[in-house]
Scaffold this motif. Structure first.
Motif, PDB file in Angstrom:
ATOM      1  N   GLY A 286       0.817  -1.212   0.000  1.00  0.00           N
ATOM      2  CA  GLY A 286       0.000   0.000   0.000  1.00  0.00           C
ATOM      3  C   GLY A 286       0.846   1.256   0.000  1.00  0.00           C
ATOM      4  N   VAL A 287       1.872   1.273   0.834  1.00  0.00           N
ATOM      5  CA  VAL A 287       2.772   2.436   0.901  1.00  0.00           C
ATOM      6  C   VAL A 287       3.496   2.623  -0.432  1.00  0.00           C
ATOM      7  N   TYR A 288       3.990   1.538  -1.013  1.00  0.00           N
ATOM      8  CA  TYR A 288       4.699   1.634  -2.286  1.00  0.00           C
ATOM      9  C   TYR A 288       3.779   2.064  -3.422  1.00  0.00           C
ATOM     10  N   LEU A 289       2.536   1.601  -3.397  1.00  0.00           N
ATOM     11  CA  LEU A 289       1.568   2.043  -4.401  1.00  0.00           C
ATOM     12  C   LEU A 289       1.279   3.531  -4.255  1.00  0.00           C
ATOM     13  N   LEU A 290       1.064   3.974  -3.022  1.00  0.00           N
ATOM     14  CA  LEU A 290       0.770   5.388  -2.785  1.00  0.00           C
ATOM     15  C   LEU A 290       1.929   6.285  -3.190  1.00  0.00           C
ATOM     16  N   GLY A 291       3.146   5.799  -2.979  1.00  0.00           N
ATOM     17  CA  GLY A 291       4.327   6.587  -3.327  1.00  0.00           C
ATOM     18  C   GLY A 291       4.702   6.502  -4.794  1.00  0.00           C
ATOM     19  N   GLY A 292       3.995   5.673  -5.541  1.00  0.00           N
ATOM     20  CA  GLY A 292       4.301   5.531  -6.956  1.00  0.00           C
ATOM     21  C   GLY A 292       5.516   4.660  -7.238  1.00  0.00           C
ATOM     22  N   HIS A 293       5.969   3.909  -6.234  1.00  0.00           N
ATOM     23  CA  HIS A 293       7.136   3.040  -6.401  1.00  0.00           C
ATOM     24  C   HIS A 293       6.779   1.754  -7.145  1.00  0.00           C
ATOM     25  N   TYR A 294       5.534   1.295  -6.961  1.00  0.00           N
ATOM     26  CA  TYR A 294       5.059   0.092  -7.630  1.00  0.00           C
ATOM     27  C   TYR A 294       3.827   0.438  -8.446  1.00  0.00           C
ATOM     28  N   THR A 295       3.670  -0.254  -9.556  1.00  0.00           N
ATOM     29  CA  THR A 295       2.414  -0.191 -10.303  1.00  0.00           C
ATOM     30  C   THR A 295       1.455  -1.195  -9.664  1.00  0.00           C
ATOM     31  N   ALA A 296       0.202  -1.111 -10.056  1.00  0.00           N
ATOM     32  CA  ALA A 296      -0.782  -2.079  -9.560  1.00  0.00           C
ATOM     33  C   ALA A 296      -0.360  -3.495  -9.961  1.00  0.00           C
ATOM     34  N   GLU A 297       0.149  -3.636 -11.167  1.00  0.00           N
ATOM     35  CA  GLU A 297       0.558  -4.965 -11.644  1.00  0.00           C
ATOM     36  C   GLU A 297       1.706  -5.529 -10.802  1.00  0.00           C
ATOM     37  N   GLN A 298       2.674  -4.685 -10.469  1.00  0.00           N
ATOM     38  CA  GLN A 298       3.800  -5.141  -9.643  1.00  0.00           C
ATOM     39  C   GLN A 298       3.318  -5.544  -8.255  1.00  0.00           C
ATOM     40  N   ALA A 299       2.440  -4.745  -7.684  1.00  0.00           N
ATOM     41  CA  ALA A 299       1.932  -5.047  -6.346  1.00  0.00           C
ATOM     42  C   ALA A 299       1.150  -6.354  -6.347  1.00  0.00           C
ATOM     43  N   LEU A 300       0.304  -6.540  -7.332  1.00  0.00           N
ATOM     44  CA  LEU A 300      -0.481  -7.774  -7.396  1.00  0.00           C
ATOM     45  C   LEU A 300       0.403  -8.989  -7.661  1.00  0.00           C
ATOM     46  N   ALA A 301       1.467  -8.818  -8.451  1.00  0.00           N
ATOM     47  CA  ALA A 301       2.400  -9.928  -8.677  1.00  0.00           C
ATOM     48  C   ALA A 301       3.094 -10.315  -7.374  1.00  0.00           C
ATOM     49  N   ALA A 302       3.493  -9.322  -6.582  1.00  0.00           N
ATOM     50  CA  ALA A 302       4.130  -9.611  -5.285  1.00  0.00           C
ATOM     51  C   ALA A 302       3.148 -10.303  -4.345  1.00  0.00           C
ATOM     52  N   LEU A 303       1.906  -9.830  -4.338  1.00  0.00           N
ATOM     53  CA  LEU A 303       0.881 -10.458  -3.503  1.00  0.00           C
ATOM     54  C   LEU A 303       0.653 -11.899  -3.939  1.00  0.00           C
ATOM     55  N   ASP A 304       0.504 -12.111  -5.246  1.00  0.00           N
ATOM     56  CA  ASP A 304       0.270 -13.472  -5.746  1.00  0.00           C
ATOM     57  C   ASP A 304       1.439 -14.395  -5.429  1.00  0.00           C
ATOM     58  N   ASP A 305       2.659 -13.876  -5.517  1.00  0.00           N
ATOM     59  CA  ASP A 305       3.829 -14.683  -5.184  1.00  0.00           C
ATOM     60  C   ASP A 305       3.759 -15.145  -3.726  1.00  0.00           C
ATOM     61  N   GLN A 306       3.416 -14.227  -2.831  1.00  0.00           N
ATOM     62  CA  GLN A 306       3.334 -14.600  -1.408  1.00  0.00           C
ATOM     63  C   GLN A 306       2.186 -15.578  -1.164  1.00  0.00           C
ATOM     64  N   LEU A 307       1.048 -15.340  -1.809  1.00  0.00           N
ATOM     65  CA  LEU A 307      -0.075 -16.266  -1.636  1.00  0.00           C
ATOM     66  C   LEU A 307       0.260 -17.642  -2.188  1.00  0.00           C
ATOM     67  N   ASP A 308       1.014 -17.697  -3.298  1.00  0.00           N
ATOM     68  CA  ASP A 308       1.435 -18.991  -3.848  1.00  0.00           C
ATOM     69  C   ASP A 308       2.316 -19.739  -2.851  1.00  0.00           C
ATOM     70  N   ARG A 309       3.120 -19.018  -2.095  1.00  0.00           N
ATOM     71  CA  ARG A 309       3.971 -19.655  -1.085  1.00  0.00           C
ATOM     72  C   ARG A 309       3.141 -20.195   0.080  1.00  0.00           C
ATOM     73  N   LEU A 310       2.075 -19.467   0.427  1.00  0.00           N
ATOM     74  CA  LEU A 310       1.232 -19.877   1.549  1.00  0.00           C
ATOM     75  C   LEU A 310       0.212 -20.943   1.145  1.00  0.00           C
ATOM     76  N   PHE A 311      -0.142 -20.978  -0.127  1.00  0.00           N
ATOM     77  CA  PHE A 311      -1.108 -21.945  -0.646  1.00  0.00           C
ATOM     78  C   PHE A 311      -0.490 -22.679  -1.840  1.00  0.00           C
ATOM     79  N   PRO A 312       0.454 -23.586  -1.561  1.00  0.00           N
ATOM     80  CA  PRO A 312       1.149 -24.273  -2.672  1.00  0.00           C
ATOM     81  C   PRO A 312       0.211 -25.181  -3.467  1.00  0.00           C
TER      82      PRO A 312
END
Length: 188
Positions: free
Chosen positions: A162-188
């Protein structure tokens, strides 16, 4: 016959003005005078509904919390009955992340409130309760050996994205890719 005044509606109007000032100029610009001007009411009316700035801030935080909860509830309702835990978590988190302009406005205000509560422990109690509730909700969906730290990590990831999105450091696509990566680790 005197008009009946909707106290909650007036307080919400003032809170909306506070949030607009905070989103556009930061919390440092929030004052009784600025909020009254933004709401189009007198400073006396603001004082009538809120005795102190902290009281006004607390109410505005509850409005942000309620609106975020409504957005999350609507997103979950679209999933239908008994969604898979991974899909449910992704839906909840993406409903909270500042991925569109409306969510960015709310996110800027929420971030400002978080900073505000960092130096006002009494104002932070509601946020602590929200964090504990969210952590417990996430932990309840995880089927890992130790769900509490994993839930805390996912919540921290969401806040950081959220902070990185607000600061313009990440695009929505980058943020969602990072989220999906973490969820893939938690739900193999």
């Amino acid at each position: 016959m005197p008009r009946k005044v909707d106290t909650h509606q007036r307080r919400t109007r003032i809170a909306d003005a506070l949030m607009r000032v905070a989103a556009e100029q930061g919390l440092e610009a929030v004052s009784l005078r600025h909020v009254a001007a933004e709401a189009g009411v007198s400073a006396g009316m603001v004082q009538h509904y809120f005795r102190t700035k902290d009281e006004m801030m607390g109410f505005a935080m509850s409005v942000v919390r309620d609106r975020t909860q409504a957005r999350v509830t609507e997103a979950i309702a679209r999933l239908g009955a008994e969604p898979a835990p991974r899909l449910l978590l992704r839906t909840v988190i993406t409903a909270i992340l500042p991925l569109d302009e409306e969510a960015r406005d709310v996110g800027r205000v929420a971030l400002a409130f978080l900073a505000y509560t960092a130096v006002r422990p009494a104002a932070a109690s509601a946020l602590r309760e929200d964090t504990a509730g969210m952590t417990a909700f996430i932990a309840g969906l995880l089927s890992v050996a130790d769900p509490e730290p994993a839930a805390a990590g996912l919540l921290a990831l969401m806040e950081g994205l959220g902070v990185y999105l607000l600061g313009g450091h990440y695009t929505a696509e980058q943020a969602l890719a990072a989220l999906d990566d973490q969820l893939d680790r938690l739900f193999p």
